[in-house]
Enzyme design. Structure first.
Site, mmCIF file in Angstrom:
data_model
loop_
_atom_site.group_PDB
_atom_site.id
_atom_site.type_symbol
_atom_site.label_atom_id
_atom_site.label_comp_id
_atom_site.label_asym_id
_atom_site.label_seq_id
_atom_site.Cartn_x
_atom_site.Cartn_y
_atom_site.Cartn_z
ATOM 1 N N ASN A 64 38.486 38.734 43.980
ATOM 2 C CA ASN A 64 38.111 39.338 42.700
ATOM 3 C C ASN A 64 38.744 38.459 41.616
ATOM 4 O O ASN A 64 39.933 38.575 41.337
ATOM 5 C CB ASN A 64 38.649 40.777 42.646
ATOM 6 C CG ASN A 64 38.424 41.415 41.278
ATOM 7 O OD1 ASN A 64 37.725 40.862 40.433
ATOM 8 N ND2 ASN A 64 39.033 42.569 41.064
ATOM 9 N N LYS A 66 38.341 38.496 38.528
ATOM 10 C CA LYS A 66 38.538 39.180 37.238
ATOM 11 C C LYS A 66 38.052 38.263 36.102
ATOM 12 O O LYS A 66 37.099 37.514 36.295
ATOM 13 C CB LYS A 66 40.003 39.605 37.086
ATOM 14 C CG LYS A 66 40.477 40.398 38.311
ATOM 15 C CD LYS A 66 41.729 41.165 38.092
ATOM 16 C CE LYS A 66 42.075 41.923 39.371
ATOM 17 N NZ LYS A 66 43.237 42.778 39.254
ATOM 18 N N HIS A 148 36.342 49.586 39.954
ATOM 19 C CA HIS A 148 37.689 49.013 39.928
ATOM 20 C C HIS A 148 38.516 49.799 38.909
ATOM 21 O O HIS A 148 38.008 50.203 37.869
ATOM 22 C CB HIS A 148 37.633 47.529 39.549
ATOM 23 C CG HIS A 148 38.950 46.855 39.761
ATOM 24 N ND1 HIS A 148 39.996 46.995 38.878
ATOM 25 C CD2 HIS A 148 39.408 46.068 40.768
ATOM 26 C CE1 HIS A 148 41.042 46.316 39.331
ATOM 27 N NE2 HIS A 148 40.708 45.746 40.482
ATOM 28 N N GLU A 150 40.562 48.920 36.771
ATOM 29 C CA GLU A 150 40.587 48.353 35.412
ATOM 30 C C GLU A 150 39.359 48.792 34.621
ATOM 31 O O GLU A 150 39.392 48.857 33.397
ATOM 32 C CB GLU A 150 40.707 46.823 35.494
ATOM 33 C CG GLU A 150 42.125 46.413 35.883
ATOM 34 C CD GLU A 150 42.240 45.098 36.632
ATOM 35 O OE1 GLU A 150 41.280 44.310 36.636
ATOM 36 O OE2 GLU A 150 43.313 44.873 37.236
ATOM 37 N N GLU A 219 42.677 50.635 46.596
ATOM 38 C CA GLU A 219 43.533 49.829 45.734
ATOM 39 C C GLU A 219 44.473 50.738 44.941
ATOM 40 O O GLU A 219 44.109 51.249 43.873
ATOM 41 C CB GLU A 219 42.683 49.018 44.744
ATOM 42 C CG GLU A 219 41.781 47.998 45.395
ATOM 43 C CD GLU A 219 41.548 46.796 44.475
ATOM 44 O OE1 GLU A 219 41.656 45.672 44.967
ATOM 45 O OE2 GLU A 219 41.292 46.996 43.277
ATOM 46 N N GLY A 225 48.227 43.652 40.788
ATOM 47 C CA GLY A 225 48.785 42.660 39.871
ATOM 48 C C GLY A 225 50.263 42.841 39.590
ATOM 49 O O GLY A 225 50.804 42.239 38.670
ATOM 50 N N SER A 263 47.961 43.247 45.280
ATOM 51 C CA SER A 263 48.990 42.246 45.555
ATOM 52 C C SER A 263 48.963 41.734 47.003
ATOM 53 O O SER A 263 50.016 41.529 47.611
ATOM 54 C CB SER A 263 50.382 42.768 45.187
ATOM 55 O OG SER A 263 50.437 43.075 43.809
#
Ligand code: PGA
Length: 313
Positions: A64, A66, A148, A150, A219, A225, A263
């Site tokens: 991914n 991003k 996701h 985010e 996730e 991250g 991560s």
């Protein structure tokens, strides 16, 4: 899904890839020459030597990217990945929209597939700034990430919106990678199971037993991250909950791929992928480094060889 397919899903009559309009209609050859291997309708294209637990669980590692990279750096990264091929696991990269054309060209002849990080739940029309699933299919995308965290957080995407995106993606022959996961506060309040089940249940409700056509990525938000990874045991516990929930909706849950994300690195991938319900990873930061990402892809296939070895003894 069109009205007919939706009726069939609701009536419980749908039974495979052919039930999703678009799956079977994408018969044209794809640039990388592996079209038939990916899309043979209703045929599980796996090497039995390399599948985990269930009949069709070949490991999958998805990068991914991003909102990172440039045209030039994307080509460089993919060229480096290509020189690390072949991988025994399935490998895909979900890249920023503007790079899709170049990525498709760069991956010509490779077994690495590509996809995007979001799509609209709507069909093409007056929706400024949105990108339709059918457009992604037009670029040869195999996967699209939906839900996701985010996007759930920064774009206020509800569970139902995410489910609708998954449905639209499926109807255009894409495999949605549906992300679920809890915040740190939710974990501390022992809400993890309730949260991921709520997120997944919207998808199950919307897709019916066609849910078996998706990939699910667990996730935990606190791991994304942050350098904090869920322990293999923590991740496995949630994956087992998700698989049980899927099993109640589809007899094919045993063949579905559940990815862990948050991560993932070359250093922790093997221990995660060794878990019985973890079938690969959704990798953010580490997917931007060719060496690190290739090592993670190799760890995925090694985990399968290892589990096969164990099951023989
Ligand atoms: P990360 O991101 O690997 O950088 O934690 C994972 C993701 O957000 O998909």
């Amino acid at each position: 899904l069109d009205g007919v397919a939706l009726d069939r899903i609701q009536a419980g009559q749908a039974g495979g890839l052919q039930d999703i309009p678009g799956r079977s209609s994408r018969t044209g050859p794809r640039a990388d020459g592996v079209e038939s291997a990916h899309r043979k309708v209703g045929v599980v294209m796996v090497n039995p030597q390399l599948s985990k637990a269930g009949a069709g669980r070949r490991p999958l590692v998805v990068g991914n990217w991003k909102m990172n990279g440039t045209r030039a750096s994307s080509v460089q990264l993919l060229s480096a990945l290509r020189s690390a091929e072949p991988f025994d696991s399935d490998v895909s990269v979900c890249v920023p929209f503007p790079y899709l054309g170049e990525v498709a060209l760069t991956l010509q002849g490779s077994r690495i597939t590509w996809g995007a990080q979001d799509c609209s739940h709507l069909e093409p029309g007056a929706h400024t700034g949105d990108v339709a699933a059918v457009m992604l299919a037009d670029f040869g995308c195999r996967h699209v990430i939906v839900g996701h965290s985010e996007r759930r957080v920064h774009h206020a995407e509800s569970d139902q919106r995410v489910a609708d995106k998954a449905k639209t993606a499926l109807s255009h022959g894409l495999t949605p990678i549906v992300c679920v996961g809890e915040t740190l506060e939710e974990r501390q309040a022992m809400q993890t199971e309730a949260v991921v089940k709520r997120q997944l249940s919207a998808v199950i409700h919307t897709l019916g037993h066609c849910v078996s056509q998706i990939v699910v990525a667990y996730e935990p938000i606190w791991a994304i991250g942050t350098g904090l990874t869920a322990t293999p045991e923590q991740a496995q516990a949630v994956h087992a909950v998700l698989r049980a929930q899927l099993a109640a909706a589809s007899t094919q849950a045993v063949d579905m791929r559940l990815l862990y994300g948050g991560s993932v690195t070359a250093a922790n991938a093997s221990a995660l992928f060794a878990q019985s319900d973890i079938d690969g990873g959704l990798v953010g930061g580490a997917s931007l480094k060719a060496n690190e990402f290739s090592a993670i892809c190799r760890a995925a296939s090694a985990a399968v060889h290892e589990s096969l070895g164990k099951s023989k003894t």
